[in-house]
Design an enzyme around this catalytic site. Structure first.
Site, PDB file in Angstrom:
ATOM      1  N   CYS A 114      -9.884   7.020   7.364  1.00 15.73           N
ATOM      2  CA  CYS A 114      -8.440   6.842   7.138  1.00 15.73           C
ATOM      3  C   CYS A 114      -7.847   7.953   6.284  1.00 15.73           C
ATOM      4  O   CYS A 114      -6.637   8.170   6.301  1.00 15.73           O
ATOM      5  CB  CYS A 114      -8.167   5.496   6.479  1.00 15.73           C
ATOM      6  N   HIS A 264      -0.829   5.766   4.377  1.00 10.34           N
ATOM      7  CA  HIS A 264      -1.726   5.305   5.434  1.00 10.34           C
ATOM      8  C   HIS A 264      -1.350   3.869   5.809  1.00 10.34           C
ATOM      9  O   HIS A 264      -0.850   3.118   4.966  1.00 10.34           O
ATOM     10  CB  HIS A 264      -3.181   5.380   4.940  1.00 10.34           C
ATOM     11  N   ASN A 294      -3.646  -0.231  12.701  1.00  8.33           N
ATOM     12  CA  ASN A 294      -4.246   0.858  11.919  1.00  8.33           C
ATOM     13  C   ASN A 294      -4.854   1.872  12.893  1.00  8.33           C
ATOM     14  O   ASN A 294      -5.802   1.555  13.608  1.00  8.33           O
ATOM     15  CB  ASN A 294      -5.323   0.263  10.998  1.00  8.33           C
TER      16      ASN A 294
END
Ligand code: UT7
Length: 337
Positions: A114, A264, A294
């Protein structure tokens, strides 16, 4: 003359097929209510079987190159961030390079999950500031949907992830006025491998004993992501807040100076908590998780592109970004767009 790295083009691509939470209800023991309450996600995009990670990366790259107004032959390096590569090796950047038809330039794959985009931006900035490279293509791309555990064991992870890609062109620029000119002002990178197994895919791997993978491992589902969600959540909020404060300090700026926060996208609750901890007005945080889930290394460039298209991110704005993920890895950046 002082040089800086300017983001001169941004592009993104998500596969057309949308999976809503209601679609997931049909195949998994979950509910739209649970997913929305715990994460904020409403829908995500998942690829068709024949689409690969580098296919998504290619589309995003072509859009970034076109928006940058450069010729693809001017690109002198590709940095590719992903945790869902086309193949174990070579890196997905090599597959993209061939599809983009830009032979011989340097290609670097990075595996910072990430935090991949922030690591990539920091690496690109250093290559540009060294004087060795001029136009670097950064790609964050993920195909999660082909590697999710859709049995009840995997529901805590499988509802979270979506497919997509984002790309930026970072270019060397002479800075007439470093306080006003668009460029990457600061980046900070961190990791703590003591937490590597809090969010990971256990197998296949060279650490897995005699074989990289066997039937028993497959039956146990070790080929799927495993996550201790509560531990990740707690560390994510703490680390993202910490590294935003420290990057502001390095850049000699206050959080109140920042025009837009591109975090993020792992969980809306994480981003709200970070904003609350730092007294950042919610209106300054641009979230996209509702529509994409995500998308790991793709989230920040994908969000950047959406913010530009929505008229929220405009030339000259001060932007701060922070990410946290598997590794644990985390990092932050401040740039003037
Ligand atoms: O980008 C990489 C970094 N990743 C993250 O930052 C993720 C961080 N973690 C999180 O976002 C949250 O921990 C989750 C959204 C993953 C989970 O939320 P939570 O509030 O921590 O839930 P939980 O794991 O503690 O589970 C609560 C309940 C459990 O049931 P019981 O034991 O209370 O009866 C789970 O079995 O929710 C159940 N559950 C589900 N129910 C419906 C877990 N997953 C699901 C699901 N649908 N998909």
């Amino acid at each position: 003359m002082k040089y800086g790295s300017e983001i001169i083009g941004v592009g993104s691509f998500v596969p057309p097929k949308v999976f809503t939470n209601f679609d997931l209800e049909k195949i998994l023991d979950t509910t739209d209510e649970w997913i929305q309450q715990r994460t904020g996600i409403v829908e995500r995009h998942w690829v068709d079987p024949e689409t690969s990670n580098s296919d998504l990366g290619l589309e995003a790259s072509l859009r970034a190159i076109s928006n940058a107004g450069i010729d693809k032959k001017d690109i002198d390096m590709i940095i590719y961030a992903t945790l869902t590569p086309d193949h174990e090796f070579p890196g997905t950047g090599c597959f993209l390079q061939a599809k983009l038809d830009v032979p011989e330039i340097a290609v670097l794959d990075i595996r910072q999950q990430c935090t991949g985009f922030i690591y990539a931006l920091s690496i690109a900035d250093k290559f540009i500031l060294s004087g060795s490279h001029k136009n670097i293509l950064i790609v964050g791309s993920e195909v999660h949907s082909k590697g999710l555990d859709l049995t009840p064991n995997g529901r805590n992870v499988s509802v979270l992830f979506g497919d997509g890609a984002g790309a930026v062109i970072v270019s060397r620029k002479e800075l007439a006025d470093p306080k006003k000119d668009s460029h990457v002002i600061a980046t900070q990178l961190f990791a703590d491998g003591a937490f590597a197994k809090e969010l990971w895919i256990p197998a296949p791997g060279a650490a897995c004993g005699k074989e990289q993978i066997n039937h028993q491992m497959l039956e146990e589902g070790l080929q799927y992501p495993h996550m201790n969600g509560k531990t990740v959540f707690v560390h994510a909020t703490k680390r993202m807040a910490e590294c935003l404060v420290s990057v502001c300090k390095e850049a000699n700026l206050n959080l109140a100076d920042i025009d837009l926060f591109l975090f993020h996208q792992a969980n809306l609750r994480i981003n709200s908590k970070v904003a609350e901890m730092l007294s950042i007005p919610e209106g300054k945080v641009f979230n996209t998780i509702q529509n994409y889930g995500n998308t790991t290394a793709a989230t920040i460039p994908l969000g950047m592109d959406d913010a530009i298209k929505a008229g929220v991110l405009k030339k000259g704005m001060l932007v701060a970004s922070a990410a946290f993920g598997s590794g644990f890895t985390w990092g932050s950046t401040i740039f003037r767009y």
